[in-house]
Design an enzyme around this catalytic site. Structure first.
Site, short mmCIF file in Angstrom:
data_model
loop_
_atom_site.label_atom_id
_atom_site.label_comp_id
_atom_site.label_asym_id
_atom_site.label_seq_id
_atom_site.Cartn_x
_atom_site.Cartn_y
_atom_site.Cartn_z
CG HIS A 140 1.62 -10.55 0.32
ND1 HIS A 140 0.53 -9.31 0.17
CD2 HIS A 140 2.41 -9.94 0.01
CE1 HIS A 140 1.27 -8.51 -0.56
NE2 HIS A 140 2.54 -8.36 -0.62
CG HIS B 92 2.23 -1.21 -1.76
ND1 HIS B 92 3.61 0.01 -1.82
CD2 HIS B 92 2.57 -2.12 -2.01
CE1 HIS B 92 4.97 -0.26 -2.13
NE2 HIS B 92 4.31 -1.95 -1.98
#
Lengths: 85, 716
Positions: free
Chosen positions: B39, B85
């Site tokens: 990430h 997201h």
């Protein structure tokens, strides 16, 4: 038997309580400088038919899970009272 | 502490021991673990992303910053980026989508730009499932809640439904803002001796105890399997926008970074590392919302609405005054140093001491790549199964289907006019916004073609990119640059990694050939559920510029009496089209091979057509092909069409094939000669006239436009 139930729903301690924050800031602006913390939740009042206080509580718990409470962001407490009527 | 718990592999831990020459303490291990995660580090994709063309004459700031910036002329730049997201929106659709908007808005502020546009790429599951609708409703509500309150207009987006996104929806938030070129902020300009100042919300336990922390015990009676989801506060964000831009405008900061994933840790280590400094952070100075937070929680917290500013000592007082004016918390939390170390102090105690490069210079990961075993099966197409018995019925079905019908139920919930600079908003194939204080317009197209990428990741990605460019060119815009969101499944599976690699190659080649540099982007991997991976879903947003905004060629402006032209070949490919998917129930067959020379010929002529105003209206061919483009044009213009064109191959291919540089134009009679002169040297054909109130095609079909309109607005 009829029971009265109150569900007290509050934002989880670990998530941001935006309403509480707004109330807190505004009260401080109004001069309540002694204020340390404000949290805003909601109360849901329910009357229901059940065999016992326990089964009334179970039923309300299920209502909380299905609709009343978002458990990702909120916690709840249930208070059960026998209703006179 | 076990290094596996922070997501590190055996070999990664060995590398860490070699770099440090000792074992990291528990806090250090947490910090490294997060910064080395996919990430934060993009370890699986960094080498691939380097293959993107990054330079171009309009590029002011390329990849590596909070957002890219392109030159709009007259001293203005456009800062823009798209970010995913996905995972937060899968868990908490409303708050996940809302904080997605908040995050992208802060990326734009971090460039010193005033957020001016947002767009959303939404990919939901099976449109027939109630679960999909409930989730979609919450996501849309979340976007509207945050975006409307923070005052950034939503100008459009892309919504796509497929069972491939059941349980793993995608929410890609795009943001753009205008910045004076001499006021661009950077995260790479901090100097030793300057102070790190945290502005905005207090730090709480938001975002902690996500996937990698699920095994930890939490206090209170929180359910440990639930991560502490982030809740956004758009009103705080609005204050943050104004406050940061105010401080920047007064030249009181030297560097800025927003706080996204891994909050204080990633923002402070990135700013120090990119600036060639070290940093000392005092953990006791950080304003906290929750009691008893451990240092690792404080550093990893993803509390929203926070920014890190770097400020010279002499400017600190002024910065505090400004933040007080905006009613925002503000605290000096650290000092930049010249020793290139990341040090954390708790009072006098040094609790973490790492070389800064271990946090910023993370290792890359190479995964094996293998052609998916079923790829040839995905590419096999049996044309005999694609016969149409009633073109009229098929057209109406393609218009009414979940991926073809009007998305007004979604975009009506968004404010698309706030800031009063919208030229073309939702419902238009291209979004357009005024560049402040000028006659210029900035145009934006968002595209994704998951079916085409599924049957051929390279060709699908290439067609996605070309499609986004064609929309700009047709409107009259020069392309300035693009940003992309790469939504893929696990790179650890060789077949999935192949799809990722080939998609990036398709985007890179097309951007290079068609002169569109990549200035920013985001990668979201591991998008899959137990049952299946998502389709390979690269989403692109391309920015373009028109010097004189009166020269924008719009769609839906056809007038009765106009001649209808088709430019480009009659046939694209039926592979992985909306029509093919409807007939076969799943995407099959490849889309067209790229033809860059042809695209360039199209580019030149399309831009000229718009600037010389030789057409009233224009529309590129996209989902549903020529028939759906004509139908959409007819209903948006409110005028019927008589079309007469014979198929060169099959009726189905003529009506419904997709791909390639192709468009329809509506040309007024007094401009026909000029229009045809412009398109000389490119395939074009006058295929009919705008008239009446039906879409008629030789003896193939006649559909009243009221029926098309009904199908479009009401759906299936």
């Amino acid at each position: 038997m009829i029971f009265k139930a109150e569900v007290h729903i509050m934002p989880r301690k670990t998530v941001l309580d935006t309403q509480g924050k707004a109330v807190e800031k505004t009260l401080i602006h109004l001069g309540y400088t002694s204020l340390k913390e404000a949290n805003v939740g909601k109360i849901v009042k329910i009357r229901l038919d059940a065999e016992s206080a326990d089964s009334a509580k179970k039923s309300v718990e299920s209502m909380c899970q299905d609709l009343l409470v978002n458990e990702l962001t909120e916690t709840f407490d249930i208070i059960i009272e026998a209703s006179c009527k | 502490m076990d290094f596996h718990k922070v997501g590190l592999s055996d070999s990664e831990y060995k590398t860490i021991l070699e770099i440090l020459g000792r074992e990291p303490n528990a806090l250090e291990l947490e910090l490294i673990g997060v910064m080395w995660s996919e990430h934060c580090s993009y370890k699986s994709t960094r080498p691939l992303l380097k293959t993107y063309p990054q330079k171009g004459k309009h590029v002011v700031q390329g990849q590596g910053e909070n957002a890219g910036v392109v030159d709009l002329g007259e001293g203005w730049g456009l800062a823009f980026k798209v970010e995913s997201h996905n995972h937060p929106s899968a868990i908490a659709p409303f708050h996940g989508a809302a904080t997605g908007i908040g995050g992208i808005v802060r990326d734009i502020i971090a460039m010193g730009a005033r957020p001016a546009v947002s767009m959303d790429g939404l990919f939901f599951g099976d449109s027939n499932l109630q679960k999909t609708h409930t989730l979609a409703k919450e996501v849309v509500k979340g976007i509207g809640f945050y975006g409307n309150a923070v005052g950034v207009p939503v100008l459009g987006g892309k919504t796509f439904y497929s069972p491939a996104y059941n349980g793993n929806p995608l929410v890609n938030a795009f943001g753009a803002g205008f910045v004076r070129l001499n006021k661009i902020a950077s995260s790479q300009t901090a100097k030793p001796g300057e102070f790190a100042v945290l502005v905005g919300s207090k730090t709480g336990r938001d975002g902690i105890a996500g996937a990698s922390f699920a095994s930890r015990e939490l206090d209170e009676n929180d359910n440990a399997s639930n991560p502490n989801i982030q809740i956004g506060d758009p009103f705080e964000e609005k204050l943050l926008i104004e406050c940061c831009l105010d401080i920047l405008d007064k030249d009181l900061m030297t560097s800025m970074q927003d706080m996204g994933a891994a909050g204080i840790l990633s923002s402070s280590s990135e700013i120090a590392q990119k600036s060639g400094c070290g940093i000392d952070i005092q953990v006791l100075q950080i304003p906290l919302r929750d009691k008893g937070m451990e240092p690792w929680e404080i550093f990893l917290s993803e509390s929203q609405e926070r920014m890190l500013l770097i400020v010279k000592e002499e400017n600190l007082d002024d910065v505090f005054k400004i933040t007080k004016h905006y009613d925002l918390d503000c605290k000096t939390i650290g000092t930049l140093t010249d020793n290139r170390r990341y040090k954390v102090f708790k009072g006098d105690e040094l609790i973490a001491n790492l070389p800064i490069d271990i946090l910023g210079d993370t290792p890359v990961k190479f995964w094996p790549s293998e052609v998916p075993a079923d790829l040839s099966e995905r590419q096999a197409i049996d044309l005999s199964t694609l016969k149409t018995t009633s073109p009229a019925e098929d057209i109406l079905k393609l218009i009414a289907c979940a991926n073809g019908n009007s998305k007004h139920r979604i975009w009506e919930q968004y404010d698309s006019m706030v800031q009063l600079h919208t030229i073309m908003g939702p419902g238009s194939p291209v979004a357009a916004v005024e560049v402040p204080e000028t006659k210029r317009a900035c145009l934006l197209t968002m595209e994704a073609e998951p079916w085409k990428c599924f049957t051929d990741p390279y060709l699908g990605a290439s067609e996605t990119m070309a499609l986004s460019l064609r929309g700009l060119w047709l409107s009259g815009a020069d392309a300035l640059g693009m940003t992309n969101c790469l939504n893929f499944a696990s790179p650890e599976k060789s077949e999935r990694f192949y799809e990722l690699k080939e998609s990036i190659k398709g985007l890179a080649d097309t951007c290079r050939e068609l002169d569109c540099p990549v200035v920013s982007g985001n990668v979201s991997l591991y998008n899959e559920t137990v049952s299946a991976p998502i389709y390979p879903t690269p989403l692109v947003v391309t920015a373009g510029l028109i010097i004189n905004r009166d020269e924008i060629l719009k769609a839906g402006m056809t007038r009765s009496g106009d001649k209808i032209y088709l430019v480009g070949e009659n046939d694209g490919s039926l592979g992985a089209t909306r029509y093919q998917k409807m007939k076969n129930g799943k995407p099959l067959g490849k889309t067209v091979e790229p033809d860059y020379e042809n695209e360039k010929l199209f580019r030149e002529r399309a831009i000229k057509t718009a600037r010389e105003k030789t057409a009233n209206s224009g529309r590129v061919l996209a989902g549903g092909g020529l028939a759906v483009a004509l139908a959409n044009e007819a209903i948006s213009s409110g005028v019927g069409m008589n079309i007469s064109i014979k198929p060169q191959t099959t009726v189905e291919s003529l009506l419904f094939s997709e791909g390639g540089a192709r468009a329809i134009y509506s040309v007024p009679n007094n401009k026909i000669k000029e229009f045809e002169n412009t398109w000389n040297g490119f395939s074009f054909d006058c295929i009919g006239t705008a008239t009446g109130d039906s879409l008629s095609w030789d003896n193939l079909f006649t559909i009243p436009i009221s029926d098309i309109s009904k199908a479009f607005l009401e759906g299936e």
